[in-house]
Write a protein that holds these residues in place. Structure first.
Motif, PDB file in Angstrom:
ATOM      1  N   HIS A 102      42.769  40.553  46.553  1.00  0.00           N
ATOM      2  CA  HIS A 102      42.797  39.304  45.834  1.00  0.00           C
ATOM      3  C   HIS A 102      41.382  38.997  45.310  1.00  0.00           C
ATOM      4  O   HIS A 102      41.250  38.446  44.048  1.00  0.00           O
ATOM      5  N   ALA A 103      40.327  39.257  46.174  1.00  0.00           N
ATOM      6  CA  ALA A 103      38.877  38.943  45.699  1.00  0.00           C
ATOM      7  C   ALA A 103      38.451  39.655  44.666  1.00  0.00           C
ATOM      8  O   ALA A 103      38.012  39.073  43.689  1.00  0.00           O
ATOM      9  N   LEU A 104      38.735  40.850  44.572  1.00  0.00           N
ATOM     10  CA  LEU A 104      38.455  41.583  43.435  1.00  0.00           C
ATOM     11  C   LEU A 104      39.306  41.440  42.260  1.00  0.00           C
ATOM     12  O   LEU A 104      38.796  41.358  41.117  1.00  0.00           O
ATOM     13  N   GLN A 105      40.438  41.056  42.438  1.00  0.00           N
ATOM     14  CA  GLN A 105      41.195  40.690  41.217  1.00  0.00           C
ATOM     15  C   GLN A 105      40.507  39.481  40.728  1.00  0.00           C
ATOM     16  O   GLN A 105      40.737  39.362  39.342  1.00  0.00           O
ATOM     17  N   THR A 106      40.398  38.214  41.425  1.00  0.00           N
ATOM     18  CA  THR A 106      39.593  37.234  40.909  1.00  0.00           C
ATOM     19  C   THR A 106      38.311  37.504  40.058  1.00  0.00           C
ATOM     20  O   THR A 106      38.124  36.881  39.089  1.00  0.00           O
ATOM     21  N   ALA A 107      37.753  38.336  40.792  1.00  0.00           N
ATOM     22  CA  ALA A 107      36.297  38.630  40.242  1.00  0.00           C
ATOM     23  C   ALA A 107      36.470  39.519  39.090  1.00  0.00           C
ATOM     24  O   ALA A 107      35.781  39.255  37.921  1.00  0.00           O
ATOM     25  N   ARG A 108      37.484  40.179  38.932  1.00  0.00           N
ATOM     26  CA  ARG A 108      37.632  41.045  37.498  1.00  0.00           C
ATOM     27  C   ARG A 108      38.109  39.870  36.343  1.00  0.00           C
ATOM     28  O   ARG A 108      37.779  40.179  35.341  1.00  0.00           O
ATOM     29  N   HIS A 114      35.171  55.405  44.059  1.00  0.00           N
ATOM     30  CA  HIS A 114      36.278  55.086  42.995  1.00  0.00           C
ATOM     31  C   HIS A 114      35.551  54.150  41.863  1.00  0.00           C
ATOM     32  O   HIS A 114      35.816  54.451  40.609  1.00  0.00           O
ATOM     33  N   THR A 115      34.575  53.354  42.220  1.00  0.00           N
ATOM     34  CA  THR A 115      33.921  52.631  41.113  1.00  0.00           C
ATOM     35  C   THR A 115      32.521  52.920  40.946  1.00  0.00           C
ATOM     36  O   THR A 115      31.765  51.961  40.172  1.00  0.00           O
ATOM     37  N   ALA A 133      40.458  47.970  42.741  1.00  0.00           N
ATOM     38  CA  ALA A 133      39.182  48.780  42.801  1.00  0.00           C
ATOM     39  C   ALA A 133      39.313  49.691  41.557  1.00  0.00           C
ATOM     40  O   ALA A 133      38.276  49.556  40.724  1.00  0.00           O
ATOM     41  N   MET A 134      40.389  50.509  41.409  1.00  0.00           N
ATOM     42  CA  MET A 134      40.443  51.189  40.250  1.00  0.00           C
ATOM     43  C   MET A 134      40.653  50.522  38.943  1.00  0.00           C
ATOM     44  O   MET A 134      39.945  50.757  37.698  1.00  0.00           O
ATOM     45  N   LEU A 135      41.129  49.404  38.687  1.00  0.00           N
ATOM     46  CA  LEU A 135      41.239  48.459  37.596  1.00  0.00           C
ATOM     47  C   LEU A 135      39.950  47.989  37.577  1.00  0.00           C
ATOM     48  O   LEU A 135      39.794  48.001  36.079  1.00  0.00           O
ATOM     49  N   CYS A 136      39.019  47.659  38.260  1.00  0.00           N
ATOM     50  CA  CYS A 136      37.806  47.286  38.165  1.00  0.00           C
ATOM     51  C   CYS A 136      36.918  48.254  37.424  1.00  0.00           C
ATOM     52  O   CYS A 136      36.227  48.328  36.536  1.00  0.00           O
ATOM     53  N   ALA A 137      37.168  49.484  37.905  1.00  0.00           N
ATOM     54  CA  ALA A 137      36.404  50.521  37.350  1.00  0.00           C
ATOM     55  C   ALA A 137      36.833  50.921  36.035  1.00  0.00           C
ATOM     56  O   ALA A 137      36.020  51.366  35.376  1.00  0.00           O
TER      57      ALA A 137
END
Length: 569
Positions: free
Chosen positions: A451-457, A539-540, A505-509
Motif C-alpha cells: 500500500h505504501a508503494l502504491q500511494t507513493a506511485r 525488479h526496480t 514494485a513492478m508497476l513502479c518500475a
C-alpha cells in the motif's frame, strides 16, 4: 616568619566574586541550544503539547564557568551544608536507638493475639520482620474494626520505624555520644537526607548553571539571608536569559509559562542536523556543502563557446568577448566587436527530482528507538531539499497497516503503532467496502509495503520529471497487503503478501520509479528479510542499503546528494 605571613589573619578566608548582569553570560559564549533537546523529546514521545518552563530549564546546559561568582557562591553554600552534616554526625550515636526500635517492635508484636487461621503466618512475618507480609494479614482480616486489625496497624508502624532507623545506621556513620529516641532519629534522618539532596542539587548546578533545580524552600532552612537573596537574583537572571533565547530560537510562549515549537524552531533543528552530517564529510566525498572545504584545490573556470546564431546575448561572457575584440583589432576606442569575438556561457538546466520517503511506523519500530532515527532522517532530508534543491518534490508517507501521506509538519509527531494482537499466527482479512468496517477496528501495527508503494506511485506518476524514486525505510518483511477492497493481515509473512508487494514494485518500475530500500537492523531480522529487499530492488533497478539506526540520516543524505550528482552529470 615573612612580614606578609605575619600580617595575614588566621583561619579560612573566602573571596566572593559578583556576577555581571550586563555581560551575562559571556558575550563570546555561544547561546544554549534550546531547540535540539525539545525536538529530541518530541521525536521520542511524539508529544505535541506545550513544553513547560521546567522542561525547558531541564533541557538546557549552560556553562557555569561563564557566570562569574556562581562557583564561589555555591562552594560557600556547600561548605555550610557539609558543616551542618558534620555536626549532626559528631553529636549523636545510634546503638541505643537501634535497640530501642527493635524492642518496641518485638514487645508490641508479642502482645497481639491473632486469629487461629492467621497465627502461623503472623509469627513468620514477625520473625522475618516482613512489612509486606504484615500488611497482607491486615487485608486478610477484612474488617477495619476488628481488634487484631487495629493493633496490627500499630505493629506495622513500629516495624516501619525500625526500618527507618536501620536505614539511618546503614547510610551514615555517627561518632557522637548523645542518645536519640526513635522520633528524634527519624527527624535526624530526614534532615540528613534533605542536606544530601541539596548537596547533589548544588553539584549539578555548578556543572550546568541550572539554578532552577535547587529547592529554594528547603535551602532557606540552612542558608543565610544574603546567600538566599543572591542566589534568587542569579536564578531570575538565568530564567530571563533562557526566555530571551527561547524567543530567538523559535519557541513561542503562550504567556502562561508554556512554550510551543514553531516552524522557525524546526528549520533551526534541521540546519543543526545537516551541519552535523556535513561536518563528517570529507572534501572528496561530495560536492555539496553548506560551508566551503578549505585547502588546496583546483579553480573551475566558467565554460564558454563561440557565439552561434540564435544564442541569447544575455548569456554573453562580456569580459572575454571584449578581450577577443581588442586582440583582433588592437587597442583603441570605440571597441568594435564582431560576431566571431563573442563568447557565450555554456548553461545547463538543473533537472528536477521527485522523491517519496516511506517511513515505517509499524509496531516493531518501537525497539531501540528506531522511529526516532527515521523521523530525524525525514526532517534532515526535508531541510536539505529546502536549502539545496528547492525545486525538488518531496512527499512523506507513513507506513503501518495502512499508508498515509504526511506533511513534513506531522513527521515529528509520528509514533510506532501499538501492538494489539499477540497471537503467534495471524490470518485475518477485512472487506473495507462494507460500511460497518472501520479503520479503527483493524490492528494497526502490521507492515503494508504494498500500500505504501502504491500511494507513493500515485504521487510520483504525476510529477513532470523522469527522475523519480521511492526511499523505503523499513526493518523487515511486509505483513499486510490489499487485493482490491480486501485487506489481508498475515503473520508470519506469507507468500501472498510478498507476491502482492512485488507486483506493486513492478508497476513502479514500469513508470520508471526507482525503489531504494534502507534496511534497518532489528533483533528479529532474518536472511529472508534481506532476500526480499534484494528482490524488490532488483525488479526496480534500485539498491538495498544496510545501515544502523543512528547512521540512517547520514546515509540517506549522502545517497540523495549522490543521486543528484548523477542526474546533473
Amino acid at each position: 616568619m615573612e612580614p606578609q605571613e605575619a600580617q595575614t589573619p588566621g583561619g579560612l578566608v573566602h573571596t566572593y566574586q559578583k556576577y555581571d548582569p550586563v555581560n551575562f553570560p559571556s558575550p563570546t559564549a555561544p547561546p544554549p541550544d534550546l531547540v535540539s533537546p525539545l525536538f529530541d523529546h518530541l521525536l521520542t514521545f511524539g508529544d505535541l503539547d506545550e513544553f513547560t518552563e521546567e522542561q525547558l530549564r531541564n533541557a538546557i546546559h549552560l556553562d557555569a564557568s561563564q557566570i562569574a561568582g556562581l562557583g564561589p557562591s555555591l562552594n560557600a553554600i556547600k561548605e555550610m551544608l557539609l558543616e551542618r552534616k558534620r555536626k549532626i554526625l559528631a553529636t549523636y550515636e545510634t546503638k541505643h536507638v537501634t535497640t530501642l526500635a527493635k524492642n518496641s517492635f518485638r514487645d508490641a508484636s508479642k502482645k497481639l493475639s491473632p486469629p487461629a487461621k492467621l497465627a502461623d503466618a503472623y509469627r513468620r512475618a514477625v520473625k522475618s520482620e516482613q512489612l509486606h507480609d504484615l500488611e497482607s494479614l491486615y487485608f486478610k482480616v477484612g474488617n477495619d474494626r476488628d481488634r487484631f486489625a487495629i493493633e496490627l496497624v500499630l505493629v506495622v508502624g513500629l516495624l516501619g520505624e525500625k526500618y527507618q532507623v536501620d536505614e539511618l545506621v546503614a547510610k551514615y556513620e555517627f561518632t557522637g555520644r548523645q542518645k536519640m529516641d526513635v522520633p528524634k532519629a527519624i527527624e535526624v534522618k530526614e534532615e540528613l537526607e534533605e542536606i544530601d539532596r541539596l548537596l547533589k542539587q548544588l553539584e549539578e548546578a555548578k556543572k550546568t548553571a541550572q539554578l532552577a533545580i535547587i529547592d529554594m524552600e528547603e535551602f532557606q532552612k540552612y542558608a543565610e539571608p544574603g546567600d538566599l537573596e543572591r542566589l534568587a537574583v542569579m536564578k531570575q537572571l538565568i530564567e530571563d536569559y533562557l526566555r530571551e533565547q527561547a524567543e530567538k530560537q523559535g519557541l513561542e510562549s503562550d504567556g502562561s509559562g508554556k512554550y510551543r515549537l514553531t516552524p522557525k524552531a524546526m528549520r533551526l533543528f534541521q540546519s543543526k542536523v545537516l551541519t552535523k552530517i556535513f561536518s563528517e564529510l570529507q572534501a572528496s566525498r561530495t560536492g555539496r556543502h553548506p560551508d566551503a572545504v578549505m585547502g588546496e584545490g583546483a579553480v573551475e573556470s566558467p565554460r564558454t563557446k563561440p557565439y552561434e546564431f540564435g544564442d541569447s546575448v544575455t548569456q554573453m561572457d562580456i569580459p572575454a568577448s571584449m578581450v577577443n575584440a581588442l586582440l583582433r583589432a588592437g587597442p583603441g576606442l570605440p571597441v568594435k566587436m564582431k560576431p566571431e569575438d563573442i563568447l557565450i556561457h555554456k548553461t545547463r538546466v538543473t533537472p528536477k527530482a521527485a522523491t517519496c520517503v516511506v517511513l515505517d511506523m509499524s509496531g516493531s519500530m518501537r525497539y531501540a528507538d528506531q522511529h526516532v532515527n527515521v523521523k530525524r532522517m525525514g526532517l534532515a532530508l526535508d531541510g536539505l531539499i529546502r536549502s539545496e534543491y528547492p525545486g525538488d518534490f518531496l512527499q512523506f508517507i507513513e507506513m503501518y497497516t495502512f499508508a498515509k501521506p504526511r506533511h513534513v509538519s506531522e513527521v515529528a509527531g509520528l509514533m510506532p503503532k501499538p501492538v494489539t494482537i499477540f497471537n503467534a499466527v495471524v490470518r485475518q482479512k477485512y472487506d473495507l467496502s462494507k460500511p460497518h468496517v472501520a479503520e479503527m477496528m483493524i490492528h494497526p501495527h502490521f507492515t503494508n509495503i504494498q500500500h505504501a508503494l502504491q500511494t507513493a506511485r500515485t504521487f510520483l506518476s504525476v510529477q513532470d520529471t523522469p527522475n523519480r524514486q521511492i526511499m523505503l525505510i523499513t526493518d523487515g518483511l511486509p505483513t499486510a497487503h490489499f487485493e482490491g477492497c480486501m485487506l489481508y493481515l498475515l503473520y508470519p509473512p506469507h507468500p501472498l503478501t510478498e507476491a502482492a508487494t512485488l507486483r506493486e514494485a513492478m508497476l513502479c518500475a514500469r513508470e520508471n520509479i526507482t525503489i531504494n530500500i534502507f534496511l534497518l537492523a532489528n533483533w528479529n531480522q532474518s536472511e529472508e528479510d534481506v532476500r526480499f529487499a534484494y528482490r524488490i530492488a532488483e525488479h526496480t533497478k534500485g539498491r538495498v542499503i544496510f545501515t544502523a539506526g543512528r547512521d540512517l540520516d547520514r546515509y540517506v543524505i549522502w545517497d540523495y546528494i549522490k543521486r543528484r550528482k548523477q542526474i546533473l552529470s
